[in-house]
Write a protein that holds these residues in place. Structure first.
Motif, PDB file in Angstrom:
ATOM      1  N   ARG A  91      -0.130   7.356   0.459  1.00  0.00           N
ATOM      2  CA  ARG A  91       0.143   5.940   0.174  1.00  0.00           C
ATOM      3  C   ARG A  91       0.328   5.163   1.471  1.00  0.00           C
ATOM      4  N   LEU A  92       1.102   5.730   2.380  1.00  0.00           N
ATOM      5  CA  LEU A  92       1.344   5.056   3.657  1.00  0.00           C
ATOM      6  C   LEU A  92       0.072   4.998   4.513  1.00  0.00           C
ATOM      7  N   ALA A  93      -0.711   6.078   4.495  1.00  0.00           N
ATOM      8  CA  ALA A  93      -1.958   6.109   5.258  1.00  0.00           C
ATOM      9  C   ALA A  93      -2.936   5.049   4.761  1.00  0.00           C
ATOM     10  N   LYS A  94      -2.892   4.762   3.477  1.00  0.00           N
ATOM     11  CA  LYS A  94      -3.773   3.747   2.889  1.00  0.00           C
ATOM     12  C   LYS A  94      -3.181   2.346   2.995  1.00  0.00           C
ATOM     13  N   GLY A  95      -1.955   2.242   3.537  1.00  0.00           N
ATOM     14  CA  GLY A  95      -1.330   0.936   3.698  1.00  0.00           C
ATOM     15  C   GLY A  95      -0.919   0.305   2.373  1.00  0.00           C
ATOM     16  N   THR A  96      -0.590   1.137   1.410  1.00  0.00           N
ATOM     17  CA  THR A  96      -0.223   0.662   0.079  1.00  0.00           C
ATOM     18  C   THR A  96       1.283   0.746  -0.110  1.00  0.00           C
ATOM     19  N   THR A  97       1.861  -0.306  -0.626  1.00  0.00           N
ATOM     20  CA  THR A  97       3.297  -0.283  -0.920  1.00  0.00           C
ATOM     21  C   THR A  97       3.531   0.398  -2.259  1.00  0.00           C
ATOM     22  N   LEU A  98       4.754   0.788  -2.484  1.00  0.00           N
ATOM     23  CA  LEU A  98       5.109   1.383  -3.767  1.00  0.00           C
ATOM     24  C   LEU A  98       4.873   0.392  -4.900  1.00  0.00           C
ATOM     25  N   GLN A  99       5.153  -0.872  -4.642  1.00  0.00           N
ATOM     26  CA  GLN A  99       4.936  -1.908  -5.657  1.00  0.00           C
ATOM     27  C   GLN A  99       3.446  -2.047  -5.992  1.00  0.00           C
TER      28      GLN A  99
ATOM     29  N   GLN B   2      -1.186  -0.741  -9.682  1.00  0.00           N
ATOM     30  CA  GLN B   2      -2.513  -0.150  -9.864  1.00  0.00           C
ATOM     31  C   GLN B   2      -2.512   1.037 -10.821  1.00  0.00           C
ATOM     32  N   THR B   3      -1.367   1.709 -10.952  1.00  0.00           N
ATOM     33  CA  THR B   3      -1.314   2.918 -11.775  1.00  0.00           C
ATOM     34  C   THR B   3      -0.644   2.704 -13.124  1.00  0.00           C
ATOM     35  N   ASN B   4       0.095   1.613 -13.258  1.00  0.00           N
ATOM     36  CA  ASN B   4       0.909   1.370 -14.454  1.00  0.00           C
ATOM     37  C   ASN B   4       1.964   2.454 -14.660  1.00  0.00           C
ATOM     38  N   ILE B   5       2.340   3.116 -13.576  1.00  0.00           N
ATOM     39  CA  ILE B   5       3.454   4.063 -13.613  1.00  0.00           C
ATOM     40  C   ILE B   5       4.683   3.301 -13.129  1.00  0.00           C
ATOM     41  N   ASP B   6       5.766   3.408 -13.849  1.00  0.00           N
ATOM     42  CA  ASP B   6       6.992   2.700 -13.523  1.00  0.00           C
ATOM     43  C   ASP B   6       7.383   2.917 -12.058  1.00  0.00           C
ATOM     44  N   HIS B   7       7.824   1.840 -11.405  1.00  0.00           N
ATOM     45  CA  HIS B   7       8.222   1.879  -9.991  1.00  0.00           C
ATOM     46  C   HIS B   7       9.241   2.982  -9.736  1.00  0.00           C
ATOM     47  N   SER B   8      10.243   3.071 -10.575  1.00  0.00           N
ATOM     48  CA  SER B   8      11.289   4.082 -10.423  1.00  0.00           C
ATOM     49  C   SER B   8      10.706   5.487 -10.544  1.00  0.00           C
ATOM     50  N   MET B   9       9.799   5.657 -11.496  1.00  0.00           N
ATOM     51  CA  MET B   9       9.154   6.957 -11.690  1.00  0.00           C
ATOM     52  C   MET B   9       8.337   7.334 -10.460  1.00  0.00           C
ATOM     53  N   LEU B  10       7.563   6.404  -9.922  1.00  0.00           N
ATOM     54  CA  LEU B  10       6.771   6.684  -8.716  1.00  0.00           C
ATOM     55  C   LEU B  10       7.668   7.093  -7.557  1.00  0.00           C
ATOM     56  N   SER B  11       8.732   6.374  -7.375  1.00  0.00           N
ATOM     57  CA  SER B  11       9.664   6.680  -6.291  1.00  0.00           C
ATOM     58  C   SER B  11      10.233   8.090  -6.457  1.00  0.00           C
ATOM     59  N   LYS B  12      10.607   8.428  -7.677  1.00  0.00           N
ATOM     60  CA  LYS B  12      11.162   9.761  -7.931  1.00  0.00           C
ATOM     61  C   LYS B  12      10.115  10.852  -7.756  1.00  0.00           C
ATOM     62  N   ILE B  13       8.882  10.579  -8.142  1.00  0.00           N
ATOM     63  CA  ILE B  13       7.801  11.554  -7.931  1.00  0.00           C
ATOM     64  C   ILE B  13       7.609  11.782  -6.435  1.00  0.00           C
TER      65      ILE B  13
END
Length: 109
Positions: free
Chosen positions: A19-27, A32-43
């Motif tokens: 994610r960081l290499a692609k310059g993409t924020t968690l938000q 783009q994935t429709n995965i909950d922000h909290s869930m992504l962070s925990k993953i």
């Protein structure tokens, strides 16, 4: 249909690295994935199990193959493979000839 779940710290680290290499924020990844922000962070932090659907959605959003999420984006072999894939067939053959020559020069006699 039951989805298998998996969890390893290494996988979580690789998702963040990609994610960081692609310059993409968690938000942005969440949008783009429709995965909950909290869930992504925990993953990413290894606090939540991921499943196949998560990996496919994240890989798609980051424009990488799913297997790449298990390999560091800084991996030199992966970088070489990606560069080779972009070459026309004649140049791939030339690159392979060079690699074979380098390998034969390094083989113990």
């Amino acid at each position: 249909m039951t989805t298998k779940t998996h969890s390893t710290d290494t996988t979580s680290i690789m998702i963040r690295q990609w994610r960081l290499a692609k310059g993409t924020t968690l938000q942005e990844l969440q949008a783009q994935t429709n995965i909950d922000h909290s869930m992504l962070s925990k993953i990413e932090n290894g606090q939540r199990r991921w499943n196949r659907d998560h990996i496919l959605a994240i890989a798609d959003a980051l424009c990488v193959e799913p297997y790449q999420l298990f390999i560091s984006p800084e991996d030199q072999v992966l970088s070489l493979i990606e560069k080779l894939r972009k070459l026309p067939p004649a140049q791939i053959n030339q690159a392979l000839a060079v690699l074979n020559a380098l390998q034969s020069n390094n083989d113990p006699e």
